[in-house]
Scaffold this motif. Structure first.
Motif, mmCIF file in Angstrom:
data_model
loop_
_atom_site.group_PDB
_atom_site.id
_atom_site.type_symbol
_atom_site.label_atom_id
_atom_site.label_comp_id
_atom_site.label_asym_id
_atom_site.label_seq_id
_atom_site.Cartn_x
_atom_site.Cartn_y
_atom_site.Cartn_z
ATOM 1 N N PHE A 13 -29.865 -16.524 44.445
ATOM 2 C CA PHE A 13 -30.897 -15.322 44.267
ATOM 3 C C PHE A 13 -32.034 -16.228 43.034
ATOM 4 C CE2 PHE A 13 -27.874 -11.731 43.971
ATOM 5 C CZ PHE A 13 -28.525 -11.282 45.333
ATOM 6 N N ALA A 14 -31.882 -16.842 42.386
ATOM 7 C CA ALA A 14 -33.093 -17.423 41.919
ATOM 8 C C ALA A 14 -33.535 -18.251 43.138
ATOM 9 C CB ALA A 14 -32.809 -18.419 40.739
ATOM 10 N N ALA A 15 -33.648 -18.843 43.856
ATOM 11 C CA ALA A 15 -34.789 -19.538 45.042
ATOM 12 C C ALA A 15 -35.009 -18.593 45.334
ATOM 13 C CB ALA A 15 -33.194 -19.813 45.801
ATOM 14 N N SER A 16 -34.282 -17.034 45.869
ATOM 15 C CA SER A 16 -34.822 -16.337 46.871
ATOM 16 C C SER A 16 -36.544 -15.892 46.306
ATOM 17 C CB SER A 16 -33.885 -15.536 46.680
ATOM 18 O OG SER A 16 -33.670 -14.479 45.967
ATOM 19 N N GLY A 17 -36.241 -16.014 44.406
ATOM 20 C CA GLY A 17 -37.203 -15.328 43.831
ATOM 21 C C GLY A 17 -38.159 -15.715 44.119
ATOM 22 N N VAL A 18 -37.882 -17.492 44.223
ATOM 23 C CA VAL A 18 -39.367 -17.740 44.555
ATOM 24 C C VAL A 18 -40.017 -18.425 46.015
ATOM 25 C CG1 VAL A 18 -39.663 -20.501 44.372
ATOM 26 C CG2 VAL A 18 -38.433 -19.888 42.650
ATOM 27 N N THR A 65 -30.300 -23.163 32.725
ATOM 28 C CA THR A 65 -30.662 -24.032 32.900
ATOM 29 C C THR A 65 -30.349 -24.269 34.459
ATOM 30 O OG1 THR A 65 -29.727 -24.715 30.640
ATOM 31 C CG2 THR A 65 -30.348 -26.426 33.096
ATOM 32 N N VAL A 66 -29.623 -23.505 34.975
ATOM 33 C CA VAL A 66 -29.755 -23.292 36.529
ATOM 34 C C VAL A 66 -30.143 -22.779 37.540
ATOM 35 C CG1 VAL A 66 -28.081 -22.609 39.158
ATOM 36 C CG2 VAL A 66 -27.266 -23.732 36.817
ATOM 37 N N ILE A 67 -30.530 -21.697 36.982
ATOM 38 C CA ILE A 67 -31.699 -21.319 37.234
ATOM 39 C C ILE A 67 -33.409 -21.517 37.147
ATOM 40 C CG2 ILE A 67 -32.909 -18.731 36.458
ATOM 41 C CD1 ILE A 67 -30.217 -17.298 35.808
ATOM 42 N N ALA A 68 -33.147 -21.719 35.723
ATOM 43 C CA ALA A 68 -34.744 -22.480 35.753
ATOM 44 C C ALA A 68 -34.927 -24.092 36.254
ATOM 45 C CB ALA A 68 -34.778 -22.746 34.113
ATOM 46 N N SER A 69 -34.033 -24.396 37.215
ATOM 47 C CA SER A 69 -34.075 -26.470 37.330
ATOM 48 C C SER A 69 -34.234 -25.508 38.845
ATOM 49 C CB SER A 69 -32.402 -26.572 37.409
ATOM 50 O OG SER A 69 -32.537 -26.884 35.837
ATOM 51 N N VAL A 70 -33.330 -24.419 39.271
ATOM 52 C CA VAL A 70 -33.379 -24.059 40.931
ATOM 53 C C VAL A 70 -34.881 -23.871 41.060
ATOM 54 C CG1 VAL A 70 -32.813 -22.247 42.355
ATOM 55 C CG2 VAL A 70 -31.101 -23.789 41.623
ATOM 56 N N ALA A 71 -34.984 -22.579 40.369
ATOM 57 C CA ALA A 71 -36.568 -22.110 40.288
ATOM 58 C C ALA A 71 -36.974 -23.488 40.557
ATOM 59 C CB ALA A 71 -36.726 -21.567 38.993
ATOM 60 N N VAL A 72 -37.397 -24.582 39.848
ATOM 61 C CA VAL A 72 -38.522 -25.373 39.239
ATOM 62 C C VAL A 72 -38.121 -26.590 40.645
ATOM 63 C CG1 VAL A 72 -39.240 -27.294 38.133
ATOM 64 C CG2 VAL A 72 -38.742 -25.321 37.380
#
Length: 204
Positions: A13-18, A65-72
Motif C-alpha cells: 500500500f505504501a508503494a501504491s501511494g507513491v 520504518t517499513v512504510i518510510a523505507s518503501v516510500a523512499v
C-alpha cells in the motif's frame, strides 16, 4: 506469520501511494504523505471500530520504518525509471488489498463480533486506503465506487476466510486461499475487464 504478512501488505500500500502520487505529479513530500495515508488509514479505521487503543501504528517502529523505507525506495526507482507499466499501480495495490482483507477478517473474528461484521470490517479495512489515496489525488468519487471489482473482491475474500475458519481449516490455508481469491479477482478485473454493471444499466 501474520505480522510478517501484514508488513507485506503495508509495504504494498505504501508503494501504491507513491505510485499514485507520481501519476498525479506530486513532489516527494506528497509521495510520503500518500504512502503513509494509503498504508495506515485502513488499519486505523479497523482499530477505531473495534475500540482498540492505542492505535496499532503508534507503537510499531518496524511498521513505520517499513512504510518510510518503501516510500523512499519507490521514489528512487521512479527517479531512475520515469515510465511505468500502465497496470503497475493496480497490481501492487492488489497485493495490499489481499493481505489487509485477510488481516481484517482475522481481527474481526478475534474480537468476537458477529458474522456480518466479520464480512464488513475487512472490506472497510481494505478500501479505506484506496479511497483516501484517490481523494488526495483529486479523483472523486473514487474509482472503486464506479464499477471496479475492488470492495467486491475484499468481500469475497472475507467470506472465504470466515467460511474456512468456521469449517476448522488450518489458519495457513485460510490465509492462502482467501488472499489468493482477493488477488485473483482484482487481477481478473485489471487484465480481463471484469467489472460490475452500473446502476443505470440495471435500471434499463
Amino acid at each position: 506469520m501474520l505480522h510478517a504478512l501484514y508488513l507485506l501488505g503495508i509495504a504494498a500500500f505504501a508503494a501504491s501511494g507513491v505510485l499514485a502520487a507520481h501519476r498525479a505529479g506530486m513532489d516527494p513530500f506528497g509521495g510520503l504523505v500518500l504512502a503513509f495515508a494509503a498504508a495506515i488509514s485502513g488499519g486505523t479505521l479497523r482499530d477505531l471500530v473495534l475500540g482498540r487503543h492505542p492505535l496499532y501504528w503508534t507503537h510499531d517502529w518496524l511498521l513505520l520504518t517499513v512504510i518510510a523505507s518503501v516510500a523512499v525506495e519507490t521514489m528512487l526507482h521512479l527517479r531512475r525509471r520515469r515510465t511505468l507499466p500502465r497496470r503497475t499501480l493496480m497490481v501492487v495495490d492488489a497485493v495490499g488489498l489481499a493481505v489487509v482483507t485477510v488481516i481484517g477478517a482475522r481481527a474481526a473474528i478475534d474480537a468476537h463480533v458477529t458474522s456480518v461484521a466479520v464480512l464488513i470490517l475487512p472490506v472497510l479495512t481494505g478500501v479505506t486506503g484506496e479511497v483516501v489515496r484517490h481523494v488526495l489525488c483529486g479523483e472523486f468519487p473514487p474509482l472503486l465506487l464506479h464499477e471496479e471489482v475492488y470492495a467486491t473482491a475484499a468481500l469475497a475474500g472475507a467470506a472465504a476466510y470466515l467460511a474456512l475458519h468456521t469449517a476448522g481449516v488450518p489458519d495457513t490455508a485460510d490465509i492462502a486461499v482467501s488472499a489468493g481469491l482477493v488477488f485473483a479477482l482484482r487481477m481478473a478485473a485489471v487484465f480481463r475487464d471484469l467489472h460490475l454493471p452500473r446502476l443505470r444499466h440495471l435500471a434499463d
